[in-house]
Motif scaffolding. Structure first.
Motif, PDB file in Angstrom:
ATOM      1  N   VAL A  92       0.838  -1.194   0.000  1.00 46.12           N
ATOM      2  CA  VAL A  92       0.000   0.000   0.000  1.00 46.12           C
ATOM      3  C   VAL A  92       0.875   1.247   0.000  1.00 46.12           C
ATOM      4  N   PHE A  93       1.916   1.271   0.853  1.00 42.59           N
ATOM      5  CA  PHE A  93       2.814   2.420   0.888  1.00 42.59           C
ATOM      6  C   PHE A  93       3.446   2.674  -0.477  1.00 42.59           C
ATOM      7  N   TRP A  94       4.062   1.618  -1.021  1.00 41.13           N
ATOM      8  CA  TRP A  94       4.808   1.799  -2.257  1.00 41.13           C
ATOM      9  C   TRP A  94       3.906   1.978  -3.469  1.00 41.13           C
ATOM     10  N   SER A  95       2.667   1.516  -3.401  1.00 41.51           N
ATOM     11  CA  SER A  95       1.759   1.708  -4.535  1.00 41.51           C
ATOM     12  C   SER A  95       1.477   3.182  -4.752  1.00 41.51           C
ATOM     13  N   ALA A  96       1.528   3.972  -3.704  1.00 37.56           N
ATOM     14  CA  ALA A  96       1.347   5.414  -3.835  1.00 37.56           C
ATOM     15  C   ALA A  96       2.656   6.104  -4.177  1.00 37.56           C
ATOM     16  N   ALA A  97       3.744   5.651  -3.551  1.00 43.80           N
ATOM     17  CA  ALA A  97       4.999   6.395  -3.639  1.00 43.80           C
ATOM     18  C   ALA A  97       5.869   6.032  -4.836  1.00 43.80           C
ATOM     19  N   GLU A  98       6.019   4.729  -5.130  1.00 47.60           N
ATOM     20  CA  GLU A  98       7.003   4.373  -6.153  1.00 47.60           C
ATOM     21  C   GLU A  98       6.660   4.917  -7.537  1.00 47.60           C
ATOM     22  N   PRO A  99       5.430   4.751  -8.039  1.00 45.28           N
ATOM     23  CA  PRO A  99       5.139   5.359  -9.350  1.00 45.28           C
ATOM     24  C   PRO A  99       5.379   6.872  -9.360  1.00 45.28           C
ATOM     25  N   MET A 100       5.060   7.538  -8.225  1.00 47.09           N
ATOM     26  CA  MET A 100       5.286   8.981  -8.147  1.00 47.09           C
ATOM     27  C   MET A 100       6.769   9.313  -8.176  1.00 47.09           C
ATOM     28  N   TYR A 101       7.568   8.569  -7.425  1.00 38.75           N
ATOM     29  CA  TYR A 101       9.014   8.812  -7.418  1.00 38.75           C
ATOM     30  C   TYR A 101       9.600   8.663  -8.822  1.00 38.75           C
TER      31      TYR A 101
END
Length: 535
Positions: free
Chosen positions: A108-117
């Motif tokens: 859940v954390f990385w689903s929001a952050a990684e594509p954005m990064y």
């Protein structure tokens, strides 16, 4: 219940494995309290060494694991049934348990952050092609790397070849359901039960515990941040501690309840709730944008599949992204293989590979497209609306800001739903890994409740202490270090799994052929042969 009591009475705990693995985290915390800077320096040095010497090897290992697994699944050997004649768990619950056990809060954390990064800072592989960051052209490259890190290769290393080797060793060769049994093709039975076997168990426990404690600590930060934003409760250590204590109590209870009453029911509900949340965001959020870029992002990913899987052009970038994720997942691999083996009796090789290496990654990637794609959509419309909080406050703030942007639904309602998903996923990982670690130190399918409770409480306690002293980052980097010995133990699965599948195929095929011949016809043949000999 009677079965669990009898198991507890006859359980023989491997105190050497239990003491060294559990004692390590006690010493780690004590050392961090005494001199955190020294601990961090040691971990940093080990981290850099591990990345430098094993980063390329991990890329090859996960790629080969996926290729071999797929070839097994589509071959005639895919029909081999492992561990029994009929599945013990229905298909939806089975896949839900597999997915929830891995995704944890990280999914859940990385689903929001990684594509954005990756959208805001184009990955090294694509930056050389002239793709400009934070533009429409950067969307598909951003998704393609997110799909790589949470896709086919990641899932394949977790529960395909290792699961096949373990299920054969446990259910046919009567080896223990422990990481040490992965070594059987190389060291034989004597080696499995020797010091090398103990080392495999200890390092596997350390790796999976480190990989789970980090997200538990991050959960405290995430929920504490949310409580201040929504209810005005101060985001201080005591709030974070309260969150971790409540969460630890929750997943400890589900671990004690066991597979059917605890883990299975929690994962089933969490999986269904995830589908509901994803559908809501698709309907009320930028659904068309999400679907379009999920498909086109997959096209970019598959078109560059081998190139990005083996990309070595920027060592520094790889160390913080691809190498870190591969180390994290490899560290989970033996324990996840044990967990998948435990819940997959009666499944065919094809079913296991399809569920773990195909269905799970595609669903995971679509979830990343939903959450991360929503953030990218609004960032394109209004630059800075998500990126400012991501850069200033980290992943915790970015996820909540993305959820708040979805129209027509009260932001607090959707925020509460997403926060539950974090708790549900991470609780499933916490209880399933505590259950699996307990299986390792007791060699029992149903380990004693007090051992399950010990590992559950220990992970929560270490996360709380490390949050207080600021050592969570050091422990997360230690994930990479613990992956070094674990990755070596996974090498034999590359040839042992195909060999095992071939042996079982011949055995099961011969059994079916023999049993399919009617008894009467066998009697007739024997009579005719007897008459010929007599004559």
């Amino acid at each position: 219940m009677a079965d669990e009591v009898s198991v507890e009475e006859k359980s023989e705990i491997n105190w050497r494995v239990f003491g060294l693995s559990g004692g390590f985290f006690v010493l780690f915390v004590i050392a961090s309290i005494i001199n955190l800077d020294a601990v961090s320096s040691v971990v940093d040095a080990c981290f850099n060494w591990s990345i430098s010497w094993f980063g390329a090897f991990w890329q090859v290992l996960v790629l080969l694991t996926f290729i071999i697994a797929v070839l097994l699944g589509i071959s005639k050997y895919g029909s081999v049934r492992l561990g029994g004649d009929e599945p013990e768990i229905n298909t939806f619950n089975w896949i839900a348990m597999i997915m929830c056990a891995l995704l944890a809060g990280g999914g859940v954390f990385w689903s929001a952050a990684e594509p954005m990064y990756h959208f805001l800072d184009t990955p090294a592989f694509f930056s050389g092609s002239g793709v400009e960051s934070a533009t429409a052209a950067a969307v598909n490259p951003a998704f393609s790397y997110s799909f790589l890190h949470w896709g086919f290769l990641a899932w394949a290393i977790l529960g395909t070849l290792g699961t096949i080797v373990l299920m054969d060793g446990v259910y046919r060769k009567e080896l223990p359901l422990q990481p040490r049994s992965l070594l059987y093709p190389v060291v034989g039975e004597n080696g499995v039960f020797g010091l090398l076997g103990d080392l495999a168990d200890i390092t596997s426990i350390l790796a999976v515990a480190a990989g789970t404690i980090g997200p538990i600590g991050f959960l405290g930060l995430q929920l504490s941040y949310a409580l201040e934003k929504v209810l005005g409760i101060p985001d201080v250590f005591m709030t974070q501690l309260g969150v971790i204590l409540a969460f630890t109590a929750f997943y400890t209870i589900t671990a004690i309840l066991g597979l059917e009453d605890g883990i299975q029911k929690l994962s089933d509900f969490t999986a269904r709730f995830t589908l509901l949340c994803g559908l809501v965001i698709l309907i009320f959020g930028p659904g068309s944008f999400i679907i379009n870029h999920f498909l086109s992002g997959y096209g970019t990913y598959l078109d560059n599949f081998f190139s990005i899987s083996l990309f070595r052009g920027d060592a520094n970038w790889l160390s913080w992204w691809t190498s870190f994720f591969w180390a994290w997942f490899i560290g989970y691999a033996p324990m996840m293989a044990i967990f998948v083996a435990r819940i997959s009796r009666g499944r065919t090789i094809r079913e296991i590979i399809l569920a773990v290496a195909v269905i799970s990654p595609v669903v995971t990637n679509f979830w990343f497209s939903i959450v991360g794609g929503t953030g990218i959509f609004y960032e394109l419309q209004n630059p800075g609306v998500i990126s400012e909080s991501l850069n200033s406050s980290g992943m915790a703030a970015a996820l909540l800001d993305i959820i708040e942007m979805v129209p027509y639904i009260g932001p607090n309602i959707l925020m509460a739903a997403i926060l539950y998903l974090i708790v549900g996923f991470l609780a499933t990982t916490g209880n399933s890994m505590a259950y699996t670690m307990s299986m390792v130190v007791t060699a029992e399918d149903v380990p004693p409740k007090w051992v399950r409770a010990f590992w559950s409480i220990a992970m929560g306690a270490v996360a709380a202490i490390l949050m207080k002293i600021g050592g969570v980052n050091a422990l997360q980097r230690f994930i990479v270090v613990t992956a070094v010995p674990v990755s070596v133990f996974m090498i034999p699965t590359l040839w042992a799994a195909p060999k095992t599948a071939a042996e079982l195929y011949e055995k099961q095929n011969n059994t079916v052929t023999t049993s399919s011949v009617p008894k009467d016809s066998l009697d007739v043949e024997l009579t005719e042969e007897t008459e010929e000999v007599t004559n």
